[in-house]
Write a protein that holds these residues in place. Structure first.
Motif, PDB file in Angstrom:
ATOM      1  N   TYR A  16       0.916  10.773  15.472  1.00  0.00           N
ATOM      2  CA  TYR A  16       1.818  11.496  16.371  1.00  0.00           C
ATOM      3  C   TYR A  16       1.576  12.995  16.192  1.00  0.00           C
ATOM      4  CZ  TYR A  16       4.888  12.144  12.276  1.00  0.00           C
ATOM      5  OH  TYR A  16       5.408  12.471  11.047  1.00  0.00           O
ATOM      6  N   ALA A  17       2.077  13.768  17.147  1.00  0.00           N
ATOM      7  CA  ALA A  17       1.888  15.216  17.136  1.00  0.00           C
ATOM      8  C   ALA A  17       3.229  15.899  17.357  1.00  0.00           C
ATOM      9  CB  ALA A  17       0.895  15.640  18.210  1.00  0.00           C
ATOM     10  N   LYS A  43       0.837  -1.190   0.000  1.00  0.00           N
ATOM     11  CA  LYS A  43       0.000   0.000   0.000  1.00  0.00           C
ATOM     12  C   LYS A  43       0.878   1.249   0.000  1.00  0.00           C
ATOM     13  CE  LYS A  43      -3.851  -2.109   2.494  1.00  0.00           C
ATOM     14  NZ  LYS A  43      -4.734  -2.030   3.691  1.00  0.00           N
ATOM     15  N   PRO A  44       0.506   2.230  -0.771  1.00  0.00           N
ATOM     16  CA  PRO A  44       1.314   3.449  -0.780  1.00  0.00           C
ATOM     17  C   PRO A  44       1.324   4.090   0.600  1.00  0.00           C
ATOM     18  CG  PRO A  44      -0.789   3.792  -1.900  1.00  0.00           C
ATOM     19  CD  PRO A  44      -0.669   2.326  -1.640  1.00  0.00           C
ATOM     20  N   GLU A  45       2.493   4.551   0.975  1.00  0.00           N
ATOM     21  CA  GLU A  45       2.634   5.166   2.291  1.00  0.00           C
ATOM     22  C   GLU A  45       2.126   6.613   2.229  1.00  0.00           C
ATOM     23  OE1 GLU A  45       6.580   4.754   3.708  1.00  0.00           O
ATOM     24  OE2 GLU A  45       6.454   2.574   3.908  1.00  0.00           O
ATOM     25  N   VAL A  46       0.864   6.731   2.548  1.00  0.00           N
ATOM     26  CA  VAL A  46       0.229   8.049   2.511  1.00  0.00           C
ATOM     27  C   VAL A  46       0.226   8.630   3.919  1.00  0.00           C
ATOM     28  CG1 VAL A  46      -1.860   9.329   1.967  1.00  0.00           C
ATOM     29  CG2 VAL A  46      -1.192   7.365   0.569  1.00  0.00           C
ATOM     30  N   GLU A  47       0.666   9.846   4.027  1.00  0.00           N
ATOM     31  CA  GLU A  47       0.691  10.527   5.319  1.00  0.00           C
ATOM     32  C   GLU A  47      -0.145  11.792   5.220  1.00  0.00           C
ATOM     33  OE1 GLU A  47       4.320  10.838   8.066  1.00  0.00           O
ATOM     34  OE2 GLU A  47       4.240  12.801   7.102  1.00  0.00           O
ATOM     35  N   SER A  48      -1.051  11.944   6.172  1.00  0.00           N
ATOM     36  CA  SER A  48      -1.872  13.159   6.214  1.00  0.00           C
ATOM     37  C   SER A  48      -1.524  13.939   7.472  1.00  0.00           C
ATOM     38  CB  SER A  48      -3.365  12.799   6.222  1.00  0.00           C
ATOM     39  OG  SER A  48      -3.704  12.062   7.389  1.00  0.00           O
ATOM     40  N   SER A  49      -1.626  15.240   7.373  1.00  0.00           N
ATOM     41  CA  SER A  49      -1.309  16.083   8.536  1.00  0.00           C
ATOM     42  C   SER A  49      -2.191  17.323   8.521  1.00  0.00           C
ATOM     43  CB  SER A  49       0.167  16.491   8.527  1.00  0.00           C
ATOM     44  OG  SER A  49       0.454  17.301   7.405  1.00  0.00           O
ATOM     45  N   VAL A  50      -2.381  17.876   9.713  1.00  0.00           N
ATOM     46  CA  VAL A  50      -3.171  19.092   9.861  1.00  0.00           C
ATOM     47  C   VAL A  50      -2.542  19.920  10.980  1.00  0.00           C
ATOM     48  CG1 VAL A  50      -4.770  18.006  11.493  1.00  0.00           C
ATOM     49  CG2 VAL A  50      -5.510  20.000  10.176  1.00  0.00           C
ATOM     50  N   ARG A  51      -2.590  21.245  10.841  1.00  0.00           N
ATOM     51  CA  ARG A  51      -2.016  22.136  11.843  1.00  0.00           C
ATOM     52  C   ARG A  51      -3.138  22.721  12.698  1.00  0.00           C
ATOM     53  NH1 ARG A  51       3.150  24.153  10.807  1.00  0.00           N
ATOM     54  NH2 ARG A  51       2.579  26.209  11.608  1.00  0.00           N
ATOM     55  N   VAL A  52      -2.896  22.747  14.015  1.00  0.00           N
ATOM     56  CA  VAL A  52      -3.881  23.248  14.967  1.00  0.00           C
ATOM     57  C   VAL A  52      -3.241  24.360  15.790  1.00  0.00           C
ATOM     58  CG1 VAL A  52      -5.275  22.689  16.987  1.00  0.00           C
ATOM     59  CG2 VAL A  52      -5.103  21.044  15.101  1.00  0.00           C
ATOM     60  N   ALA A  53      -3.913  25.497  15.874  1.00  0.00           N
ATOM     61  CA  ALA A  53      -3.477  26.586  16.750  1.00  0.00           C
ATOM     62  C   ALA A  53      -4.040  26.321  18.146  1.00  0.00           C
ATOM     63  CB  ALA A  53      -3.969  27.927  16.222  1.00  0.00           C
ATOM     64  N   MET A  54      -3.154  26.057  19.099  1.00  0.00           N
ATOM     65  CA  MET A  54      -3.583  25.673  20.436  1.00  0.00           C
ATOM     66  C   MET A  54      -3.854  26.911  21.296  1.00  0.00           C
ATOM     67  SD  MET A  54      -1.135  22.380  21.154  1.00  0.00           S
ATOM     68  CE  MET A  54       0.393  23.284  20.877  1.00  0.00           C
ATOM     69  N   PRO A  55      -4.587  26.721  22.404  1.00  0.00           N
ATOM     70  CA  PRO A  55      -4.940  27.881  23.249  1.00  0.00           C
ATOM     71  C   PRO A  55      -3.751  28.550  23.920  1.00  0.00           C
ATOM     72  CG  PRO A  55      -5.651  25.819  24.263  1.00  0.00           C
ATOM     73  CD  PRO A  55      -5.241  25.488  22.884  1.00  0.00           C
ATOM     74  N   ASP A  56      -2.595  27.891  23.952  1.00  0.00           N
ATOM     75  CA  ASP A  56      -1.420  28.528  24.560  1.00  0.00           C
ATOM     76  C   ASP A  56      -0.625  29.321  23.542  1.00  0.00           C
ATOM     77  OD1 ASP A  56      -0.438  26.473  23.044  1.00  0.00           O
ATOM     78  OD2 ASP A  56       0.828  25.606  24.594  1.00  0.00           O
ATOM     79  N   GLY A  57      -1.118  29.405  22.286  1.00  0.00           N
ATOM     80  CA  GLY A  57      -0.426  30.156  21.255  1.00  0.00           C
ATOM     81  C   GLY A  57       0.551  29.335  20.444  1.00  0.00           C
ATOM     82  N   ARG A  58       0.778  28.107  20.833  1.00  0.00           N
ATOM     83  CA  ARG A  58       1.688  27.248  20.095  1.00  0.00           C
ATOM     84  C   ARG A  58       0.931  26.502  18.982  1.00  0.00           C
ATOM     85  NH1 ARG A  58       3.406  26.427  25.689  1.00  0.00           N
ATOM     86  NH2 ARG A  58       5.457  27.382  25.981  1.00  0.00           N
ATOM     87  N   GLY A  93       8.083  28.091  14.036  1.00  0.00           N
ATOM     88  CA  GLY A  93       8.522  26.813  13.496  1.00  0.00           C
ATOM     89  C   GLY A  93       9.493  26.049  14.371  1.00  0.00           C
ATOM     90  N   HIS A  94       9.952  26.622  15.459  1.00  0.00           N
ATOM     91  CA  HIS A  94      10.892  25.927  16.337  1.00  0.00           C
ATOM     92  C   HIS A  94      10.184  24.779  17.060  1.00  0.00           C
ATOM     93  CE1 HIS A  94      14.218  25.257  19.037  1.00  0.00           C
ATOM     94  NE2 HIS A  94      13.383  25.361  20.072  1.00  0.00           N
ATOM     95  N   VAL A  95      10.661  23.560  16.878  1.00  0.00           N
ATOM     96  CA  VAL A  95      10.011  22.376  17.440  1.00  0.00           C
ATOM     97  C   VAL A  95      10.348  22.250  18.923  1.00  0.00           C
ATOM     98  CG1 VAL A  95       9.841  19.856  17.348  1.00  0.00           C
ATOM     99  CG2 VAL A  95       9.973  21.184  15.231  1.00  0.00           C
ATOM    100  N   LEU A  96       9.282  22.083  19.735  1.00  0.00           N
ATOM    101  CA  LEU A  96       9.470  21.897  21.172  1.00  0.00           C
ATOM    102  C   LEU A  96       9.467  20.418  21.573  1.00  0.00           C
ATOM    103  CD1 LEU A  96       7.107  24.713  22.484  1.00  0.00           C
ATOM    104  CD2 LEU A  96       9.586  24.799  22.141  1.00  0.00           C
ATOM    105  N   GLY A  97       8.765  19.590  20.831  1.00  0.00           N
ATOM    106  CA  GLY A  97       8.717  18.165  21.187  1.00  0.00           C
ATOM    107  C   GLY A  97       7.726  17.406  20.318  1.00  0.00           C
TER     108      GLY A  97
END
Length: 251
Positions: A168-169, A141-156, A176-180
């Motif tokens: 995963y999240a 099966k083709p490796e399809v990856e879907s993603s969506v961006r969410v603006a969280m209540p803490d501003g991140r 754009g600086h990744v925290l974790g």
């Protein structure tokens, strides 16, 4: 002196892996024996009078053998089959399978087996054995990856990803600086200012939960389509059992 050459088609019955040689039926020789023809007598002999009535043979099918000859299969009765083996118009022999026993014949490198169910198989000496072709492997099966961006209540920002490695999240700052990163193996990560980001499994679904630890434990729950599906508020002035209140999600 005239010599007569006779070549016979040998048959055997196989029961539980053992072979037993069977007598050839009359007329099963490849060549004429040279014996003078027998003229019919005017009156049937005593031996003829006491012979059993001929058995009905119901034709089943004709099978082409490995050397080009054929076997004509007949059903005689329950668990009783016969196969007449012909090379051209010459009848070589009759194989008889009865009582659950297979019948085996061989001649000039040709092997023929009449099975108890009436099927016929054959092969030649020295012929390569047929090996079944391996079943084709299903296409990956083709490796399809879907993603969506969410603006969280803490501003991140949380990037919610559903792909071959599972859900995963990725939590990052607006620049754009990744925290974790959190997944089901490492389901929780804490920021330095009291916020917690967590993945939880709810039946077959996985949800992403944002918890405001500094503000008393208020939380927001997102699905992996990025929708806010649940929201909980904590009122510290209420008794412990009444502190958590569910607020309808606004999307």
């Amino acid at each position: 002196m005239r010599s007569t050459r006779r070549t016979t088609f040998r048959t055997a019955a196989v029961v539980a892996g053992a072979a037993t040689v069977l007598a050839l039926p009359v007329g099963s020789a490849f060549a004429d024996s040279g014996a003078p023809p027998v003229r019919p007598s005017a009156k049937p002999s005593a031996e003829t009078a006491h012979r059993p009535a001929p058995v009905d043979r119901a034709f089943v099918t004709t099978v082409k053998l490995a050397d080009g000859s054929v076997a004509k299969v007949y059903r005689i009765g329950r668990s009783h089959f016969e196969a007449d083996v012909f090379s051209g118009s010459t009848k070589l022999d009759t194989l008889v399978s009865r009582g659950g026993a297979a019948s085996y014949g061989r001649s000039n490198g040709l092997h023929v087996v009449l099975q108890p169910n009436g099927t016929v198989t054959s092969w030649l000496d020295g012929a390569p054995q047929r090996t079944p072709k391996p079943a084709p492997k299903p296409a990956p099966k083709p490796e399809v990856e879907s993603s969506v961006r969410v603006a969280m209540p803490d501003g991140r920002i949380a990037k919610l990803v559903d792909g071959p490695r599972g859900e995963y999240a990725v939590v990052s700052l607006p620049n754009g600086h990744v925290l974790g990163t959190v997944d089901l193996k490492r389901p929780s990560v804490h920021s330095g200012d009291g916020w917690t980001y967590r993945l939880v499994r709810d039946g077959k679904r996985v949800k992403f939960v944002v918890i405001d630890g500094k503000g008393g434990g208020n939380s927001w729950v997102y699905d992996f389509d990025g929708r806010l599906v649940e929201r909980y508020t904590v009122d510290a002035t209420q008794p412990r059992k009444d502190r958590v209140r569910v607020v309808p999600a606004q999307g």
